[in-house]
Design an enzyme around this catalytic site. Structure first.
Site, PDB file in Angstrom:
ATOM      1  N   CYS A 152      36.929 -25.796   7.891  1.00  0.00           N
ATOM      2  CA  CYS A 152      35.497 -25.773   7.612  1.00  0.00           C
ATOM      3  C   CYS A 152      35.257 -25.165   6.223  1.00  0.00           C
ATOM      4  O   CYS A 152      35.715 -24.062   5.932  1.00  0.00           O
ATOM      5  CB  CYS A 152      34.812 -24.934   8.688  1.00  0.00           C
ATOM      6  SG  CYS A 152      33.047 -24.743   8.417  1.00  0.00           S
TER       7      CYS A 152
ATOM      8  N   ASP B 299       0.834  -1.199   0.000  1.00  0.00           N
ATOM      9  CA  ASP B 299       0.000   0.000   0.000  1.00  0.00           C
ATOM     10  C   ASP B 299       0.870   1.250   0.000  1.00  0.00           C
ATOM     11  O   ASP B 299       0.549   2.236  -0.655  1.00  0.00           O
ATOM     12  CB  ASP B 299      -0.909   0.014   1.237  1.00  0.00           C
ATOM     13  CG  ASP B 299      -1.976  -1.057   1.126  1.00  0.00           C
ATOM     14  OD1 ASP B 299      -2.012  -1.737   0.077  1.00  0.00           O
ATOM     15  OD2 ASP B 299      -2.759  -1.216   2.067  1.00  0.00           O
TER      16      ASP B 299
ATOM     17  N   SER C 250     -12.700   7.829  -2.581  1.00  0.00           N
ATOM     18  CA  SER C 250     -11.413   7.429  -2.034  1.00  0.00           C
ATOM     19  C   SER C 250     -10.984   8.532  -1.059  1.00  0.00           C
ATOM     20  O   SER C 250     -11.720   9.503  -0.880  1.00  0.00           O
ATOM     21  CB  SER C 250     -10.491   7.304  -3.236  1.00  0.00           C
ATOM     22  OG  SER C 250      -9.188   7.239  -2.860  1.00  0.00           O
ATOM     23  N   LEU C 251      -9.832   8.408  -0.456  1.00  0.00           N
ATOM     24  CA  LEU C 251      -9.364   9.458   0.463  1.00  0.00           C
ATOM     25  C   LEU C 251      -8.000   9.951   0.022  1.00  0.00           C
ATOM     26  O   LEU C 251      -7.192   9.167  -0.484  1.00  0.00           O
ATOM     27  CB  LEU C 251      -9.233   8.890   1.874  1.00  0.00           C
ATOM     28  CG  LEU C 251     -10.515   8.549   2.629  1.00  0.00           C
ATOM     29  CD1 LEU C 251     -10.199   7.738   3.870  1.00  0.00           C
ATOM     30  CD2 LEU C 251     -11.237   9.837   3.026  1.00  0.00           C
TER      31      LEU C 251
ATOM     32  N   CYS D 151      31.722 -21.757  15.095  1.00  0.00           N
ATOM     33  CA  CYS D 151      32.330 -23.038  14.737  1.00  0.00           C
ATOM     34  C   CYS D 151      33.730 -23.003  15.332  1.00  0.00           C
ATOM     35  O   CYS D 151      34.457 -22.024  15.148  1.00  0.00           O
ATOM     36  CB  CYS D 151      32.387 -23.157  13.215  1.00  0.00           C
ATOM     37  SG  CYS D 151      33.459 -24.470  12.639  1.00  0.00           S
TER      38      CYS D 151
ATOM     39  N   LYS E  58      -7.835   3.350  10.397  1.00  0.00           N
ATOM     40  CA  LYS E  58      -8.193   2.907   9.044  1.00  0.00           C
ATOM     41  C   LYS E  58      -7.866   1.425   8.900  1.00  0.00           C
ATOM     42  O   LYS E  58      -6.700   1.038   8.759  1.00  0.00           O
ATOM     43  CB  LYS E  58      -7.408   3.747   8.025  1.00  0.00           C
ATOM     44  CG  LYS E  58      -7.778   3.494   6.593  1.00  0.00           C
ATOM     45  CD  LYS E  58      -7.126   4.557   5.705  1.00  0.00           C
ATOM     46  CE  LYS E  58      -7.453   4.355   4.251  1.00  0.00           C
ATOM     47  NZ  LYS E  58      -6.911   3.130   3.684  1.00  0.00           N
TER      48      LYS E  58
ATOM     49  N   GLU F  15     -15.926  -1.614   6.415  1.00  0.00           N
ATOM     50  CA  GLU F  15     -14.814  -2.459   5.971  1.00  0.00           C
ATOM     51  C   GLU F  15     -15.043  -3.916   6.345  1.00  0.00           C
ATOM     52  O   GLU F  15     -15.390  -4.219   7.498  1.00  0.00           O
ATOM     53  CB  GLU F  15     -13.553  -1.933   6.685  1.00  0.00           C
ATOM     54  CG  GLU F  15     -12.284  -2.135   5.942  1.00  0.00           C
ATOM     55  CD  GLU F  15     -12.098  -1.166   4.771  1.00  0.00           C
ATOM     56  OE1 GLU F  15     -12.968  -0.305   4.527  1.00  0.00           O
ATOM     57  OE2 GLU F  15     -11.072  -1.306   4.090  1.00  0.00           O
TER      58      GLU F  15
ATOM     59  N   GLU G 146     -10.651   8.014  13.056  1.00  0.00           N
ATOM     60  CA  GLU G 146     -11.027   6.595  13.000  1.00  0.00           C
ATOM     61  C   GLU G 146      -9.887   5.753  12.437  1.00  0.00           C
ATOM     62  O   GLU G 146      -9.487   5.977  11.292  1.00  0.00           O
ATOM     63  CB  GLU G 146     -12.281   6.450  12.110  1.00  0.00           C
ATOM     64  CG  GLU G 146     -13.411   7.359  12.551  1.00  0.00           C
ATOM     65  CD  GLU G 146     -14.514   7.515  11.491  1.00  0.00           C
ATOM     66  OE1 GLU G 146     -14.561   6.712  10.540  1.00  0.00           O
ATOM     67  OE2 GLU G 146     -15.329   8.446  11.627  1.00  0.00           O
TER      68      GLU G 146
ATOM     69  N   LYS H  87      -1.468   8.254   6.976  1.00  0.00           N
ATOM     70  CA  LYS H  87      -0.919   6.908   6.847  1.00  0.00           C
ATOM     71  C   LYS H  87       0.255   6.652   7.799  1.00  0.00           C
ATOM     72  O   LYS H  87       1.046   7.540   8.082  1.00  0.00           O
ATOM     73  CB  LYS H  87      -0.435   6.688   5.400  1.00  0.00           C
ATOM     74  CG  LYS H  87      -1.539   6.682   4.361  1.00  0.00           C
ATOM     75  CD  LYS H  87      -2.463   5.515   4.604  1.00  0.00           C
ATOM     76  CE  LYS H  87      -3.218   5.002   3.425  1.00  0.00           C
ATOM     77  NZ  LYS H  87      -2.555   4.271   2.432  1.00  0.00           N
TER      78      LYS H  87
HETATM   79  S1  IVH Z   1     -14.608   6.866   4.847  1.00  0.00           S
HETATM   80  C1  IVH Z   1     -15.527   9.466   1.738  1.00  0.00           C
HETATM   81  N1  IVH Z   1     -13.774   5.785   7.017  1.00  0.00           N
HETATM   82  O1  IVH Z   1     -10.281   3.736   3.267  1.00  0.00           O
HETATM   83  C2  IVH Z   1     -14.802   8.715   2.709  1.00  0.00           C
HETATM   84  N2  IVH Z   1     -12.942   4.926   4.977  1.00  0.00           N
HETATM   85  O2  IVH Z   1      -9.069   5.241   0.838  1.00  0.00           O
HETATM   86  C3  IVH Z   1     -14.342   7.396   2.247  1.00  0.00           C
HETATM   87  N3  IVH Z   1     -11.409   3.026   5.240  1.00  0.00           N
HETATM   88  O3  IVH Z   1     -12.406   2.956   0.630  1.00  0.00           O
HETATM   89  C4  IVH Z   1     -14.512   6.342   3.195  1.00  0.00           C
HETATM   90  N4  IVH Z   1     -11.502   2.934   7.418  1.00  0.00           N
HETATM   91  O4  IVH Z   1     -11.916   1.150   2.375  1.00  0.00           O
HETATM   92  C5  IVH Z   1     -13.702   5.769   5.698  1.00  0.00           C
HETATM   93  N5  IVH Z   1     -13.160   4.893   9.069  1.00  0.00           N
HETATM   94  C6  IVH Z   1     -13.078   4.892   7.733  1.00  0.00           C
HETATM   95  C7  IVH Z   1     -12.280   3.952   7.041  1.00  0.00           C
HETATM   96  C8  IVH Z   1     -12.224   4.020   5.657  1.00  0.00           C
HETATM   97  C9  IVH Z   1     -10.990   2.378   6.334  1.00  0.00           C
HETATM   98  C10 IVH Z   1     -11.004   2.698   3.857  1.00  0.00           C
HETATM   99  C11 IVH Z   1     -12.148   2.434   2.923  1.00  0.00           C
HETATM  100  C12 IVH Z   1     -12.034   3.451   1.854  1.00  0.00           C
HETATM  101  C13 IVH Z   1     -10.582   3.782   1.911  1.00  0.00           C
HETATM  102  C14 IVH Z   1     -10.318   5.152   1.369  1.00  0.00           C
END
Ligand code: IVH
Length: 676
Positions: free
Chosen positions: A434, A34, A83-84, A427, A119, A177, A117, A309
C-alpha cells in the site's frame, strides 16, 4: 528588561490590539478568539500597572473598542457604554471582592450580594425610550459614541416598541445584547464563522429589509441614562424589565459570596454546550444600586462588576468533509475537515474522529454542525454534533470497507489481550504493497527517534516518493543526487548538505535500526529490549524458526502482541529484502552490553535546553551505553547537568547552588572521547 525593551514589547501589544479592534468594529471580523483578545488585554493592563511610563492613548484601559465605522450616523451615548474587567479564577474573584470591601472601608469582608448573569456573546446595543416609546437604537461604538442603527434594531421582534406600564421611566436607555440563537445559525453558517459574527454582520446591514430576514434576538440587562427609574437594585431591575416586556436571561440569579458564585459558575459551565446561545462567562454585578454608585468606575469599567470568563477551548463549526488517513501500521483514521475556526488563538481546520466506532457512536456526518475542542497540544477532536441542525439530505457516514489507497479489504482485528474487536479498522495489505503505508513507514524511518536524518522531513519524503526517488528505506542511501540537484528548490549546496546528513547516519545502533523499521507494537522501549537480546543485526535478521519465536516470549517486557507482530514482519518476503538491502548500505553496530565498567559508571546526568544535532533520546542512550544513568530532576544525586541552548534557568541555578558540575554538549562528548 530595560525601559526600551519594555516599550517595544508594550507597543507591539498595543498595535496588535488596535489591529484587532479595527477589524472587529469596522469589518465585523474577529482576527483572534475572545480568549486570546482577553489575554492580550490582560498583558497590556499588567504592564501598565507595573510601569507608569507605559500609557498609550490606544490602550484598552483608555478606550472601549474602536471608533465607529463611517457607514452609520454617529450618536453620543448620554452615559458611556462601559466595558467589564475580567476574572479567570476564584482568586481573581476573591481579589475583586476584597478591593470592593477596601474601597468601601468594610473591615471584615462580607459576603456581597451579586446579580449573576450569563454573559451572552453577541453585540451590545443601547435602546433609547422616551415616554414609553422606542426612539433610537445605538451600537456601542467606542463606548462614548455609537452608531445609529435604529432601523435595523427596530426589526427585532423581541424589542418592545411601546411600553405602557405606569412605572416605566420617563426616559431611559435600555441596554442589552443582540444575538442569534445557535439553532437559527445554521441558515447563516455558510456566510459567517460563528453566531456572533452573524449577529454583528446582520445588525450592521445597510438595508434593514435584509436585517429583518435574520432571526435576531435581544436580551436586556442594564441601563444607561434614566429619568424616573424607581428600583434600587439590579435584580429588581431585571424583574421590571420582564414586566415591561423585555426578555431577560432565564439563568440570571441573585447570589451571595464568592463560594456560591463559583458553584453557580461550575453548574452553568456544565450546561453551556446545551444552551441555544453562546455564553463566554458570567457577569457579576453588585446588586445594590447605592453601593454601585459609591463604587463608581475605573477608567472604562465599573468597580462594581466583573466578567468571570470560561476557558475558551471549544468552538462550533461545520464539518465540510471526512477524510481517511492511513497510518504506518495501516490504521484508517477518519479526519474531519472543518470550516476553519479560531480556537484559543489557533486556527483549526482538521479534527480527528479517532476511528470508525467513534463516528458511529456520535453519528458524525458530513455537513454537521459540531462542537470542536482543542486542549493543549493534542490534535483537536469533535465532542458532539448537533443533530437538530441537520438537513434532510444528510447521510450516515459509511466507513470504507476497502483501503482508499490500495483497494485492499479493510479489517477490524480481534484483540487477544482485551478479548474485544478493535475499534480501529486497518488496511489488510502486507508491508510496502500500500503506497500510503509505505510513505508513512518512510516518514517514520527518517524521524527524530529513528534515523534522525537532518533536513529529511515529511515533506521531502512525500516529494521524493512522488518523483519515484524512494520507495523502500534502503533507497534513501542510494539517492540519485544529480537528479535531485536539478529539482526546483534544490541546489548544489543543499544537495551536499543532504548527502552529508544521510552519510552521517549510515552508522547506526541495532536498537535504532529496529525501531526505524516501524514494526507494529515495537516502539523505542521494545526495540531496546530486542537489541539487547539479539546483540547483532545478523542474529536479529535471522529470526525465523518456531524456537526463535518461543525465545522472544522469554524477553522480559515482550508480550504476545509484540511476538505476533514480529512473526508477521518476518513472514513477509519484502521485509526480509529490505533488511538485506539495508545491511549492504549501513554499518549496524552491535549492541554494547551494559556493563558496570563503562566510562560513565556511577555517574548521573540531566539535560536541559536544546542540543545541536543530537536528540535527547540519543544522548540518553549514549549515557546508558557507557554505564551512566539519566535522572529527571536536579538533586544532590545529580553529577552532571548538560546544558544546551536556552536551558531552564531554574535548573541551572539550583545546580549551581548544589555545586553540581555544569557542562555543555562538547564537554560531554569529550568525556566519551568523542567530538561533536
Ligand atoms: S453589563 C457596565 N451585563 O459584556 C456594565 N454586560 O465586556 C457593562 N454583556 O459590552 C455591561 N451580558 O456586550 C452587562 N448581563 C450582562 C452582559 C453584558 C453580556 C456584554 C456586553 C458588554 C460586555 C462587557
Amino acid at each position: 528588561m530595560d525601559k526600551k525593551e519594555l516599550k517595544k514589547k508594550y507597543n507591539f501589544y498595543i498595535n496588535n490590539i488596535k489591529k484587532y479592534n479595527l477589524s472587529y468594529f469596522n469589518n465585523n471580523k474577529s482576527l483572534v478568539t475572545d480568549a486570546a483578545y482577553d489575554e492580550l488585554k490582560k498583558k497590556i493592563l499588567n504592564l501598565e500597572k507595573k510601569y507608569d511610563f507605559l500609557n498609550s492613548k490606544n490602550s484598552p484601559s483608555k478606550s472601549v473598542g474602536h471608533k465607529p465605522s463611517k457607514n452609520f450616523k454617529k450618536f453620543s451615548h448620554k452615559v458611556p457604554m462601559l466595558s467589564l474587567s475580567n476574572a479567570f479564577s476564584e482568586e481573581d474573584l476573591i481579589n475583586f471582592e476584597k478591593k470592593i470591601c477596601n474601597y468601601l472601608s468594610i473591615k471584615n469582608q462580607l459576603d456581597m450580594e451579586y446579580s449573576a448573569e450569563p454573559k451572552i456573546d453577541g453585540i451590545s446595543a443601547s435602546l433609547i425610550y422616551k415616554k414609553g416609546k422606542f426612539l433610537k437604537g445605538l451600537s456601542r461604538g467606542d463606548g462614548k459614541e455609537g452608531e445609529d442603527i435604529t432601523d435595523n434594531i427596530a426589526t427585532i421582534k423581541d424589542i418592545p416598541k411601546y411600553i405602557e406600564s405606569d412605572d416605566f421611566p420617563e426616559e431611559i436607555d435600555i441596554r442589552g445584547e443582540v444575538f442569534i440563537q445557535n439553532s437559527d445559525f445554521n441558515i447563516l453558517s455558510e456566510k459567517f464563522a460563528n453566531p456572533r459574527n452573524a449577529a454583528s454582520g446582520s445588525l450592521r446591514q445597510k438595508n434593514p429589509k435584509e436585517t429583518e430576514k435574520i432571526p435576531l434576538k435581544f436580551i436586556a440587562y442594564t441601563f444607561g441614562y434614566e429619568r424616573g427609574l424607581l428600583v434600587n437594585n439590579q435584580f429588581d431591575f431585571l424583574k421590571k424589565l420582564n414586566e415591561w416586556g423585555f426578555i431577560t436571561n432565564p439563568l440570571n440569579k441573585l447570589i451571595s459570596g464568592v463560594k456560591n458564585l463559583i458553584k453557580n459558575y461550575n453548574e452553568i459551565e456544565k450546561k453551556r454546550s446545551n444552551l441555544d446561545f453562546d455564553i463566554d462567562g458570567i457577569v457579576y454585578k453588585i446588586n445594590d444600586f447605592a453601593i454601585q454608585k459609591r463604587l463608581g468606575n475605573v477608567a472604562n469599567a465599573p468597580r462594581w462588576a466583573i466578567a468571570h470568563k470560561f476557558s475558551s477551548n471549544k468552538a462550533i463549526s461545520k464539518i465540510l468533509d471526512i477524510e481517511i488517513q492511513i497510518g504506518r501500521t495501516g490504521a484508517l483514521t477518519p479526519v474531519a475537515k472543518i470550516k476553519p475556526i479560531n480556537i484559543g488563538g489557533v486556527v483549526v481546520s482538521n479534527a480527528t474522529l479517532h476511528n470508525e466506532d467513534e463516528i458511529n457512536r456520535k453519528d458524525i456526518r458530513v455537513g454537521d454542525i459540531a462542537v470542536i475542542e482543542r486542549a493543549g497540544d493534542v490534535i483537536p477532536h469533535i465532542i458532539s454534533v448537533d443533530t437538530s441542525k441537520r438537513l434532510n439530505t444528510s447521510k450516515k457516514f459509511i466507513f470504507p470497507k476497502k483501503c482508499p489507497s490500495c483497494g485492499s479489504d479493510t479489517i477490524k482485528e480481534f484483540n487477544k489481550v482485551t478479548k474485544k474487536i478493535d475499534a480501529v479498522r486497518r488496511c489488510s495489505s502486507q508491508d510496502y504493497f500500500c503506497d500510503k503505508i509505505s510513505i508513512e513507514k518512510l516518514k517514520h524511518f527518517v524521524s527524530k527517534e529513528a534515523f534522525n536524518i537532518d533536513g529529511f522531513g515529511k515533506r521531502i519524503v512525500e516529494n521524493f516518493w512522488e518523483l519515484k526517488l524512494i520507495k523502500f528505506p534502503q533507497d534513501i542511501f542510494k539517492l540519485n543526487y544529480e537528479k535531485i540537484e536539478k529539482l526546483e528548490g534544490w541546489g548544489k549546496l543543499s544537495v551536499q548538505n543532504l548527502k552529508y546528513s544521510i552519510n552521517q547516519k549510515r552508522n547506526i545502533s541495532l536498537e535504532r535500526l529496529i525501531y526505524s523499521l516501524g514494526i507494529r507494537h515495537i516502539g523505542l522501549e521494545n526495540a531496546k529490549l530486542l537489541s539487547k537480546h539479539y546483540i547483532s543485526f545478523s542474529k536479529f535478521k535471522n529470526i525465523s524458526t518456531k524456537s526463535d519465536y518461543d525465545d522472544l516470549v522469554n524477553i522480559d517486557g515482550i508480550g504476545e502482541s509484540q511476538v505476533n507482530s514480529i512473526k508477521n514482519f518476518f513472514s513477509n518476503k519484502e521485509n526480509i529484502r529490505v533488511l538485506n538491502e539495508l545491511e549492504k548500505v549501513l554499518v549496524i553496530k552491535d549492541t554494547i552490553q551494559n556493563s558496570d565498567d563503562g566510562i560513565l559508571n556511577n555517574k548521573t546526568f540531566l539535560v536541559t535546553g536544546k542540543l545541536s544535532g543530537i536528540s535527547r533520546a540519543e544522548i540518553k542512550s549514549l549515557i546508558e551505553e557507557n554505564s551512566g544513568k539519566t535522572i529527571s530532576s536536579v538533586s544532590k544525586k545529580l553529577d552532571f547537568l548538560i546544558i544546551g541552548e536556552k536551558p531552564t534557568k531554574r535548573k541551572v541555578d539550583y545546580a549551581k547552588e548544589l555545586k553540581i558540575k555544569i557542562i555543555d554538549q562538547s564537554e560531554f562528548l569529550k568525556m566519551l572521547n568523542k567530538t561533536s
